[in-house]
Scaffold this motif. Structure first.
Motif, short mmCIF file in Angstrom:
data_model
loop_
_atom_site.label_atom_id
_atom_site.label_comp_id
_atom_site.label_asym_id
_atom_site.label_seq_id
_atom_site.Cartn_x
_atom_site.Cartn_y
_atom_site.Cartn_z
N THR A 121 0.82 -1.21 0.00
CA THR A 121 0.00 0.00 0.00
C THR A 121 0.86 1.26 0.00
O THR A 121 0.57 2.22 -0.71
CB THR A 121 -0.96 0.01 1.21
OG1 THR A 121 -1.76 -1.17 1.15
CG2 THR A 121 -1.84 1.24 1.23
N ALA A 122 1.94 1.26 0.77
CA ALA A 122 2.82 2.43 0.81
C ALA A 122 3.42 2.72 -0.55
O ALA A 122 3.67 3.88 -0.90
CB ALA A 122 3.93 2.21 1.83
N VAL A 123 3.63 1.68 -1.35
CA VAL A 123 4.22 1.84 -2.67
C VAL A 123 3.17 2.18 -3.72
O VAL A 123 3.39 3.02 -4.59
CB VAL A 123 4.99 0.56 -3.07
CG1 VAL A 123 5.45 0.61 -4.51
CG2 VAL A 123 6.18 0.34 -2.13
N THR A 124 2.02 1.54 -3.64
CA THR A 124 1.03 1.69 -4.71
C THR A 124 -0.08 2.71 -4.41
O THR A 124 -0.60 3.32 -5.34
CB THR A 124 0.37 0.33 -5.02
OG1 THR A 124 -0.27 -0.16 -3.84
CG2 THR A 124 1.40 -0.68 -5.52
N ARG A 125 -0.47 2.85 -3.14
CA ARG A 125 -1.54 3.80 -2.77
C ARG A 125 -1.22 4.42 -1.40
O ARG A 125 -1.93 4.18 -0.42
CB ARG A 125 -2.88 3.09 -2.72
CG ARG A 125 -3.41 2.70 -4.09
CD ARG A 125 -4.82 2.15 -4.03
NE ARG A 125 -5.77 2.95 -3.31
CZ ARG A 125 -6.52 3.94 -3.85
NH1 ARG A 125 -6.39 4.24 -5.11
NH2 ARG A 125 -7.38 4.59 -3.11
N PRO A 126 -0.15 5.22 -1.32
CA PRO A 126 0.29 5.74 -0.02
C PRO A 126 -0.78 6.54 0.72
O PRO A 126 -0.77 6.59 1.95
CB PRO A 126 1.50 6.61 -0.37
CG PRO A 126 1.46 6.81 -1.83
CD PRO A 126 0.65 5.69 -2.42
N GLN A 127 -1.71 7.11 0.00
CA GLN A 127 -2.78 7.89 0.66
C GLN A 127 -3.68 6.99 1.51
O GLN A 127 -4.42 7.50 2.37
CB GLN A 127 -3.61 8.67 -0.38
CG GLN A 127 -4.48 7.83 -1.28
CD GLN A 127 -3.79 7.27 -2.53
OE1 GLN A 127 -2.56 7.27 -2.63
NE2 GLN A 127 -4.57 6.80 -3.48
N ASP A 128 -3.64 5.68 1.31
CA ASP A 128 -4.48 4.76 2.09
C ASP A 128 -3.83 4.33 3.42
O ASP A 128 -4.49 3.70 4.25
CB ASP A 128 -4.81 3.51 1.27
CG ASP A 128 -5.77 3.82 0.13
OD1 ASP A 128 -6.42 4.87 0.16
OD2 ASP A 128 -5.84 3.00 -0.80
N ILE A 129 -2.56 4.66 3.61
CA ILE A 129 -1.90 4.35 4.89
C ILE A 129 -2.52 5.26 5.95
O ILE A 129 -2.69 6.46 5.71
CB ILE A 129 -0.38 4.61 4.80
CG1 ILE A 129 0.28 3.64 3.80
CG2 ILE A 129 0.30 4.54 6.15
CD1 ILE A 129 0.41 2.23 4.29
N PRO A 130 -2.88 4.71 7.12
CA PRO A 130 -3.47 5.56 8.17
C PRO A 130 -2.57 6.76 8.48
O PRO A 130 -1.37 6.61 8.64
CB PRO A 130 -3.59 4.63 9.38
CG PRO A 130 -3.59 3.25 8.81
CD PRO A 130 -2.75 3.32 7.56
N GLN A 131 -3.19 7.93 8.55
CA GLN A 131 -2.47 9.16 8.85
C GLN A 131 -2.21 9.23 10.36
O GLN A 131 -2.87 8.55 11.15
CB GLN A 131 -3.30 10.36 8.39
CG GLN A 131 -3.54 10.38 6.89
CD GLN A 131 -2.24 10.35 6.10
OE1 GLN A 131 -1.36 11.18 6.31
NE2 GLN A 131 -2.08 9.39 5.21
N PRO A 132 -1.24 10.06 10.78
CA PRO A 132 -0.87 10.11 12.20
C PRO A 132 -2.04 10.30 13.16
O PRO A 132 -2.09 9.66 14.21
CB PRO A 132 0.09 11.30 12.28
CG PRO A 132 0.70 11.37 10.93
CD PRO A 132 -0.39 10.94 9.97
N ASP A 133 -3.02 11.13 12.79
CA ASP A 133 -4.14 11.39 13.70
C ASP A 133 -5.11 10.21 13.82
O ASP A 133 -5.88 10.13 14.77
CB ASP A 133 -4.89 12.66 13.29
CG ASP A 133 -5.45 12.60 11.87
OD1 ASP A 133 -4.88 11.90 11.02
OD2 ASP A 133 -6.48 13.27 11.62
#
Length: 198
Positions: free
Chosen positions: A170-182
């Protein structure tokens, strides 16, 4: 001037680091020995001295990267004596996620693992670097006697490794889907609870 073993070891690490960055930037075909040597600031001869071919360089770069980051991640969790399995797994997942989003070399390792290794390596060569992680994850999980209705430590460790690999892809292909810090703490608390309390 004669080089020391320490100099050779530093050069080797610089080459492995440069290889991960070159593979991430140029892919399997574009990451030539010349490009890797240039990224590391050494001659092609120095690169040839340490690695006989590009496939060996890729294998060793992946093994070095996953081993190095594994040492860091698991030593942090091992320093927390008396930590519950919930806390240890949540810390591992949080640290892994933060590395994926904030550490350039770790992202290069993830990208190379996901995008380059499948093109260049046999299945067994790609996965050998992560075999040690399974045992270390298992070691973080302290569980009461085996309840046959619930997964055991080995099964949970396998699921955590699948989750880490999913985060990597996911970090490589769709990084926006990684949970954000908040939202990371809430998401990881739910994941760990689902893994250990099911």
């Amino acid at each position: 001037m004669r080089r020391t073993a320490e100099d050779a070891a530093k050069t080797r690490v610089a080459l492995l680091d440069a290889a991960l960055r070159a593979f991430e930037e140029k892919g399997w075909r574009g990451a030539t020995f010349e490009h890797v040597a240039e990224c590391a600031g050494v001659t092609r001869g120095a690169l040839n001295h340490h690695f006989r071919d590009k496939q060996t360089l890729l294998i060793e770069a992946l093994e070095w990267g996953w081993s190095d980051y594994g040492q860091r991640l698991f030593s942090q969790n091992n320093d927390s004596v008396g930590t519950s399995a919930h806390e240890a797994l949540k810390a591992l997942l949080a640290d892994f996620t933060r590395l994926l989003t904030r550490d350039e070399r770790f992202r290069a390792l993830a990208s190379t693992t996901v995008l380059v290794a499948p093109q260049a390596l046999e299945h067994s060569e790609r996965n050998s670097a992560l075999d040690e992680w399974h045992e270390r994850i298992e070691g973080l999980i302290s569980m009461p006697e085996r309840d046959t209705a619930r997964p055991g430590r080995r099964e949970i460790a396998s699921l955590v490794l699948v989750l880490l690999q999913g985060f990597t892809v996911t970090a490589v292909t769709r990084p926006q889907d990684i949970p954000q810090p908040d939202e990371l703490d809430t998401a990881l608390t739910a994941l760990v609870r689902g893994l250990l309390d099911s």
